[in-house]
Design an enzyme around this catalytic site. Structure first.
Site, PDB file in Angstrom:
ATOM      1  N   CYS A   1       0.796  -0.955  -0.074  1.00 29.90           N
ATOM      2  CA  CYS A   1       0.044   0.187   0.087  1.00 29.90           C
ATOM      3  C   CYS A   1       0.880   1.162   0.083  1.00 29.90           C
ATOM      4  O   CYS A   1       1.752   1.502   0.996  1.00 29.90           O
ATOM      5  CB  CYS A   1      -0.961  -0.123   1.250  1.00 29.90           C
ATOM      6  SG  CYS A   1      -1.830   1.849   1.354  1.00 29.90           S
TER       7      CYS A   1
ATOM      8  N   CYS B   1       0.498   6.183   6.906  1.00 37.34           N
ATOM      9  CA  CYS B   1      -0.766   6.136   7.595  1.00 37.34           C
ATOM     10  C   CYS B   1      -0.769   5.369   8.743  1.00 37.34           C
ATOM     11  O   CYS B   1       0.161   4.150   9.010  1.00 37.34           O
ATOM     12  CB  CYS B   1      -1.698   5.361   6.672  1.00 37.34           C
ATOM     13  SG  CYS B   1      -3.335   5.051   7.256  1.00 37.34           S
TER      14      CYS B   1
ATOM     15  N   CYS C   1      -2.535   0.914   9.605  1.00 40.81           N
ATOM     16  CA  CYS C   1      -1.928  -0.315   9.529  1.00 40.81           C
ATOM     17  C   CYS C   1      -0.713  -0.498  10.204  1.00 40.81           C
ATOM     18  O   CYS C   1       0.112   0.541  10.198  1.00 40.81           O
ATOM     19  CB  CYS C   1      -1.781  -1.045   8.234  1.00 40.81           C
ATOM     20  SG  CYS C   1      -3.252  -1.477   7.470  1.00 40.81           S
TER      21      CYS C   1
ATOM     22  N   CYS D   1      -6.431   1.313   0.200  1.00 43.98           N
ATOM     23  CA  CYS D   1      -6.522   0.783   1.371  1.00 43.98           C
ATOM     24  C   CYS D   1      -6.690  -0.802   1.345  1.00 43.98           C
ATOM     25  O   CYS D   1      -7.645  -1.193   0.788  1.00 43.98           O
ATOM     26  CB  CYS D   1      -7.779   1.256   2.280  1.00 43.98           C
ATOM     27  SG  CYS D   1      -7.374   0.445   3.938  1.00 43.98           S
TER      28      CYS D   1
ATOM     29  N   TYR E   1     -22.751  -4.388  28.255  1.00 45.09           N
ATOM     30  CA  TYR E   1     -22.598  -3.622  27.391  1.00 45.09           C
ATOM     31  C   TYR E   1     -22.791  -4.268  25.911  1.00 45.09           C
ATOM     32  O   TYR E   1     -22.241  -4.724  25.140  1.00 45.09           O
ATOM     33  CB  TYR E   1     -21.070  -3.518  27.087  1.00 45.09           C
ATOM     34  CG  TYR E   1     -20.194  -3.129  28.521  1.00 45.09           C
ATOM     35  CD1 TYR E   1     -20.048  -1.440  28.738  1.00 45.09           C
ATOM     36  CD2 TYR E   1     -19.964  -3.975  29.346  1.00 45.09           C
ATOM     37  CE1 TYR E   1     -19.685  -1.140  29.792  1.00 45.09           C
ATOM     38  CE2 TYR E   1     -19.307  -3.497  30.490  1.00 45.09           C
ATOM     39  CZ  TYR E   1     -19.012  -1.942  30.838  1.00 45.09           C
ATOM     40  OH  TYR E   1     -18.614  -1.583  31.911  1.00 45.09           O
TER      41      TYR E   1
ATOM     42  N   GLU F   1     -27.535  -1.752  28.114  1.00 46.62           N
ATOM     43  CA  GLU F   1     -26.757  -1.130  27.108  1.00 46.62           C
ATOM     44  C   GLU F   1     -27.346   0.478  27.335  1.00 46.62           C
ATOM     45  O   GLU F   1     -28.294   0.655  27.583  1.00 46.62           O
ATOM     46  CB  GLU F   1     -27.398  -1.576  25.744  1.00 46.62           C
ATOM     47  CG  GLU F   1     -26.876  -0.711  24.514  1.00 46.62           C
ATOM     48  CD  GLU F   1     -25.222  -0.248  24.326  1.00 46.62           C
ATOM     49  OE1 GLU F   1     -24.877   0.711  24.427  1.00 46.62           O
ATOM     50  OE2 GLU F   1     -24.601  -1.374  24.660  1.00 46.62           O
TER      51      GLU F   1
ATOM     52  N   CYS G   1     -11.296  -5.745  23.585  1.00 48.23           N
ATOM     53  CA  CYS G   1     -10.670  -5.427  22.556  1.00 48.23           C
ATOM     54  C   CYS G   1      -9.104  -4.767  22.708  1.00 48.23           C
ATOM     55  O   CYS G   1      -8.328  -4.161  21.994  1.00 48.23           O
ATOM     56  CB  CYS G   1     -11.501  -4.499  21.732  1.00 48.23           C
ATOM     57  SG  CYS G   1     -12.061  -3.112  22.459  1.00 48.23           S
TER      58      CYS G   1
END
Length: 393
Positions: free
Chosen positions: A6, A12, A15, A94, A255, A276, A349
């Site tokens: 890329c 950027c 990534c 991308c 959540y 939530e 995450c």
């Protein structure tokens, strides 16, 4: 060395691992996770689950508008921030976005330049265009486009939206190869914040949602509702959660978003209660119950730290936690620790906030296992399913 290239890689901030073979990237992530939790004895590290696709897997984009001055002329740009977060890289390609979303990026940028709409300036707080937010359905190929503006009033909105519609459909075609545009939404965000989306929306064309199926369950997904961005990997993640649910379990889904996890486990659990705070997500979750004819799932709207204390000891034996990147924090961890819950299924995450929350939860729970799931190939981000069980009295 990965042969994929890329032109923005290295500049950027989107990534970090395009220069690595995918297997080496997974090993790097797994090593980082093991190192972070290396002080915990008797912890089971389960093998990484690779993503079925390591490129072109993201079905949602969120890109800020920027500006570049060339020969005293200001040119609107659209893309992610550079790695130092000092300017916006003008995206022309991308390798992790679904191709239709990359095509839409170019169409929206061309539209913004032709219309002469000024991009928002974070220093002066002037300008109109803040973000492009777009989603594509993995199952139906429907596409929703959102333009986030710094003000509600925009010049000639009907004409602007018609020309935007034409730019997008000309770019993605009408044959359905890249998908079908079903809606254009204006989202208004006048706050001086890094949060992309505001609370208010105006429908400029079509409808404000896409239809999406996850497994056999149908959902209406708008701009602000949370949904995993890698639909190729989502069933693997949800099946890991389902494997921890036993027939007859009564489960709290904290959540809960639009209820994707709650519905996924509803065929096994006796009862599921989702918590939530986001009003759009809560409304979507309620609609999904009706559409999918689910009777053993209920939802309560409110912040988890405010709603959890009143329900945590009402015969629920397990809790699923899928919090934002900031984790649950000490307050929610203490509510869970002081409850009668026997098992925690923590979907994280961010391994760093998971590690911090583990410190709070370890007062009354053991961390038994970690299962890394690569939801975000070519980035440093990693999804992890952590299983906690209550310590004996």
């Amino acid at each position: 060395m990965n042969q994929n290239h890329c032109k923005h890689f290295g500049l950027c901030g989107g990534c970090s691992s395009l220069n690595l073979e995918y297997g080496k990237e997974l090993s790097k992530k797994e090593f980082a996770l093991r190192t972070l939790f290396s002080d915990l004895r008797h912890l089971e590290f389960r093998p990484m689950i690779p993503s079925p696709k390591s490129e072109f897997y993201r079905y949602k984009l969120q890109l800020p508008f920027g500006r570049r001055v060339i020969a005293r002329k200001t040119l609107t740009t659209l893309g992610l921030f550079n790695q130092e977060s000092t300017f916006i890289v003008d995206q022309t390609e991308c390798l992790i976005q679904e191709p239709a979303l990359s095509e839409i990026t170019q169409a929206v940028k061309l539209w913004a330049r032709k219309e002469g709409l000024p991009p928002y300036n974070e220093k002066t707080h002037k300008g109109i265009l803040k973000y492009l937010v777009a989603r594509k359905s993995f199952s139906t190929n429907e596409i929703l486009v959102g333009i986030v503006t710094n003000q509600e009033d925009i010049p000639h909105p009907k004409d602007l939206s018609k020309r935007l519609h034409n730019h997008i459909t000309d770019r993605i075609g009408k044959s359905g190869k890249f998908g079908k545009l079903v809606g254009i939404v204006q989202n208004i965000n006048t706050r001086h914040t890094s949060m992309a989306l505001g609370k208010d929306e105006n429908l400029l064309w079509g409808r404000p949602y896409i239809n999406e199926y996850i497994g056999k369950y149908k959902y209406r997904v708008g701009l602000s509702t949370f949904l995993q961005v890698n639909p190729n990997q989502t069933p693997s993640l949800y099946n890991l959660i389902l494997d921890e649910i036993k027939i007859g379990d009564r489960v709290i889904d904290a959540y809960s978003g639009i209820g994707t996890i709650a519905l996924w486990i509803s065929g096994v659990a006796k009862e599921v209660l989702g918590l939530e705070d986001n009003p759009n997500s809560h409304k979507t979750a309620i609609e999904a119950l009706k559409v999918n004819h689910i009777r053993n799932v209920k939802y309560r709207r409110g912040r988890v730290n405010e709603t959890l204390p009143s329900v945590v000891n009402k015969d629920f034996n397990s809790i699923i936690i899928d919090p934002p990147r900031t984790g649950i924090g000490e307050e929610v961890a203490n509510i869970i620790s002081d409850s009668n819950l026997q098992k925690i299924i923590y979907v994280s995450c961010d391994p760093k906030t998971l590690r911090e929350d583990t410190r709070f939860l370890s007062r009354n729970f053991y961390l038994n296992s970690l299962q890394p799931v690569d939801m975000f190939p070519r980035t440093d981000h990693l999804e992890t399913v952590a299983i906690f069980t209550r310590k004996p009295n």
